[in-house]
Write a protein that holds these residues in place. Structure first.
Motif, short mmCIF file in Angstrom:
data_model
loop_
_atom_site.label_atom_id
_atom_site.label_comp_id
_atom_site.label_asym_id
_atom_site.label_seq_id
_atom_site.Cartn_x
_atom_site.Cartn_y
_atom_site.Cartn_z
N ILE A 127 -13.34 46.64 -18.58
CA ILE A 127 -12.77 46.17 -19.92
C ILE A 127 -13.63 46.56 -20.95
O ILE A 127 -13.19 46.83 -22.09
N ARG A 128 -15.09 46.20 -20.87
CA ARG A 128 -15.81 46.24 -21.90
C ARG A 128 -15.86 47.93 -22.14
O ARG A 128 -16.10 48.52 -23.30
N HIS A 129 -16.02 48.60 -21.22
CA HIS A 129 -15.75 50.39 -21.50
C HIS A 129 -14.35 50.72 -22.40
O HIS A 129 -14.24 51.54 -22.86
N ALA A 130 -13.48 50.23 -21.77
CA ALA A 130 -12.00 50.46 -22.31
C ALA A 130 -11.85 49.70 -23.79
O ALA A 130 -11.03 50.48 -24.66
N VAL A 131 -12.23 48.66 -23.96
CA VAL A 131 -11.98 47.91 -25.32
C VAL A 131 -13.56 47.58 -25.61
O VAL A 131 -14.18 46.42 -25.43
N PRO A 132 -14.30 48.55 -26.54
CA PRO A 132 -15.61 48.28 -27.23
C PRO A 132 -15.38 47.11 -27.91
O PRO A 132 -14.64 46.85 -28.71
N THR A 133 -16.47 46.02 -28.05
CA THR A 133 -16.49 44.90 -28.84
C THR A 133 -17.31 45.06 -29.81
O THR A 133 -17.28 44.48 -30.94
N GLY A 134 -18.28 46.05 -30.03
CA GLY A 134 -19.01 46.45 -31.18
C GLY A 134 -18.20 46.56 -32.48
O GLY A 134 -18.52 45.86 -33.47
N SER A 135 -17.24 47.25 -32.63
CA SER A 135 -16.64 47.55 -33.87
C SER A 135 -15.98 46.33 -34.56
O SER A 135 -16.11 46.05 -35.56
N ALA A 136 -15.58 45.33 -33.62
CA ALA A 136 -14.93 43.96 -33.92
C ALA A 136 -16.02 43.24 -34.58
O ALA A 136 -15.91 42.64 -35.84
N GLY A 137 -17.36 43.13 -33.92
CA GLY A 137 -18.36 42.53 -34.59
C GLY A 137 -18.82 42.94 -35.80
O GLY A 137 -19.41 42.04 -36.77
N ARG A 138 -18.80 44.09 -36.25
CA ARG A 138 -19.53 44.52 -37.37
C ARG A 138 -18.60 44.12 -38.59
O ARG A 138 -19.21 44.20 -39.70
N ALA A 139 -17.42 43.75 -38.59
CA ALA A 139 -16.69 43.25 -39.73
C ALA A 139 -16.85 41.57 -39.93
O ALA A 139 -16.46 41.33 -40.74
N LEU A 140 -17.71 41.23 -39.09
CA LEU A 140 -17.99 39.53 -39.43
C LEU A 140 -19.34 39.48 -40.09
O LEU A 140 -19.76 40.36 -40.69
N GLY A 141 -19.67 38.24 -40.44
CA GLY A 141 -20.75 37.83 -41.27
C GLY A 141 -20.21 37.87 -42.68
O GLY A 141 -20.83 38.60 -43.25
N LEU A 142 -19.49 36.96 -42.81
CA LEU A 142 -18.98 36.68 -44.41
C LEU A 142 -19.99 36.46 -45.17
O LEU A 142 -20.14 36.99 -46.33
N GLY A 143 -20.78 35.44 -44.69
CA GLY A 143 -21.77 34.80 -45.92
C GLY A 143 -22.72 35.84 -46.18
O GLY A 143 -23.38 36.03 -47.35
N THR A 144 -23.28 36.74 -45.39
CA THR A 144 -24.21 37.90 -45.42
C THR A 144 -23.75 38.95 -46.30
O THR A 144 -24.22 39.67 -47.20
N ARG A 145 -22.44 39.07 -46.22
CA ARG A 145 -21.94 40.33 -47.11
C ARG A 145 -21.75 39.71 -48.45
O ARG A 145 -21.63 40.51 -49.42
N LEU A 146 -21.42 38.39 -48.67
CA LEU A 146 -21.14 37.76 -50.04
C LEU A 146 -22.45 37.14 -50.41
O LEU A 146 -22.62 36.27 -51.31
N LYS A 147 -23.61 37.53 -49.86
CA LYS A 147 -24.90 36.61 -49.99
C LYS A 147 -25.26 36.69 -51.73
O LYS A 147 -25.72 35.82 -52.17
N ASP A 148 -25.20 38.06 -52.09
CA ASP A 148 -25.54 38.13 -53.52
C ASP A 148 -24.83 37.40 -54.48
O ASP A 148 -25.11 36.73 -55.51
N GLU A 149 -23.14 37.33 -54.51
CA GLU A 149 -22.48 36.66 -55.09
C GLU A 149 -22.66 35.07 -54.97
O GLU A 149 -22.30 34.48 -56.08
#
Length: 291
Positions: A127-149
């Motif tokens: 399942i991990r090979h068929a559905v990579p999980t890394g791409s989903a994790g990169r879109a997270l981290g809302l606070g880090t992305r909005l840290k400057d604001e």
């Protein structure tokens, strides 16, 4: 500006960032990796202890049970044969072959369960090979992305953000605890079932207790299937969690507080959805097993 004020402002800024990250993060790669671990990789000490208990404590009990079962089978054969030596010989031969198979199963019960568990580990690897999980994790981290604001929002606005985010943050922490408990219970069940495995395997040799052994194997298989379904459910969840809140909808100059309020439903949905996914995965696993 005093040092205390600067420190307080920095603390509020970091807390806002951490809260938004926690609310949007859901399940990270470490948790998914933990679920996908084999019992030996998760805790080698407990896995070895389960094997030792199976060999030193459960196996002798299984031997006694098998002795009683074989004696009962011989007694039943004597009653059924009713003096017919040919019928008695044939029935004894069949009973001895069946008993030999049960003895082998009982002696290697822990190894058989480990093989069943490895099937689940293999499925999660595929399942991990068929559905990579890394791409989903990169879109997270809302606070880090909005840290400057967040840093430009000011102390009063940051304090208001903390108050608004607190309920969603608490729900996200509860969801993470629920997932962690479910994962730990999965491995504890595997260790316990492995430690006592020879006894129910020995019960397979008697007609009246055979169902007990079958139910035991079915219960262990259910734990393995539940782990696979939970892993797949969490992979799907991470994709949906990213869609619930879109950090790109925030534009420079927008009010960060207004953006959080307008997206609050999505922030809360991600945490509530995580708890629901755990419950749904158990129900789906029972459907897979025909329960």
């Amino acid at each position: 500006m005093s040092v205390d004020v600067i420190t307080s402002a920095g603390l509020l800024n970091d807390m806002c960032v951490d809260m938004l990250d926690a609310v949007g993060q859901g399940v990270d790669d470490n948790m998914l990796g933990m679920i996908a671990k084999s019992p030996e990789a998760f805790n080698h000490t407990l896995a070895a202890a389960a094997q030792t208990v199976a060999a030193d404590a459960a196996r002798p009990v299984a031997s006694v049970i098998l002795s009683v079962v074989i004696m009962l089978r011989m007694a039943q054969i004597g009653l059924k044969a009713d003096g017919d030596q040919r019928t008695a010989l044939r029935m004894v031969a069949m009973a001895m072959v069946q008993s030999a198979i049960i003895i082998v199963f009982a002696q290697h019960a822990a190894d058989i369960l480990s093989a069943l568990s490895s099937i689940g580990d293999w499925m999660m690897g595929r399942i991990r090979h068929a559905v990579p999980t890394g791409s989903a994790g990169r879109a997270l981290g809302l606070g880090t992305r909005l840290k400057d604001e967040i840093g430009r929002a000011g102390t009063i606005d940051q304090a208001g953000m903390l108050v608004v985010l607190l309920p969603a943050w608490l729900v996200s922490r509860l969801a993470t605890v629920v997932v962690t408990v479910v994962v730990y219970l999965r491995f504890i069940q595997i260790y316990l079932l492995t430690a006592l495995a020879p006894i129910p395997f020995a019960l397979l040799g008697e007609e009246h207790t055979r169902q007990w052994g079958i139910d035991y194997i079915r219960q262990f298989s259910a734990v393995v299937v539940q782990s696979v379904v939970l892993y797949l459910s969490l992979v799907f969840y991470r994709v949906l969690a990213v869609q619930s809140v879109d950090p790109n909808s925030y534009h420079a100059g927008d009010s960060l507080g207004s953006w959080i309020v307008s997206n609050y439903g999505g922030l809360l949905l991600a945490s509530v959805l995580l708890i629901t996914v755990v419950v749904t995965s158990n129900a789906a696993a029972r459907k897979v097993l025909g329960a």
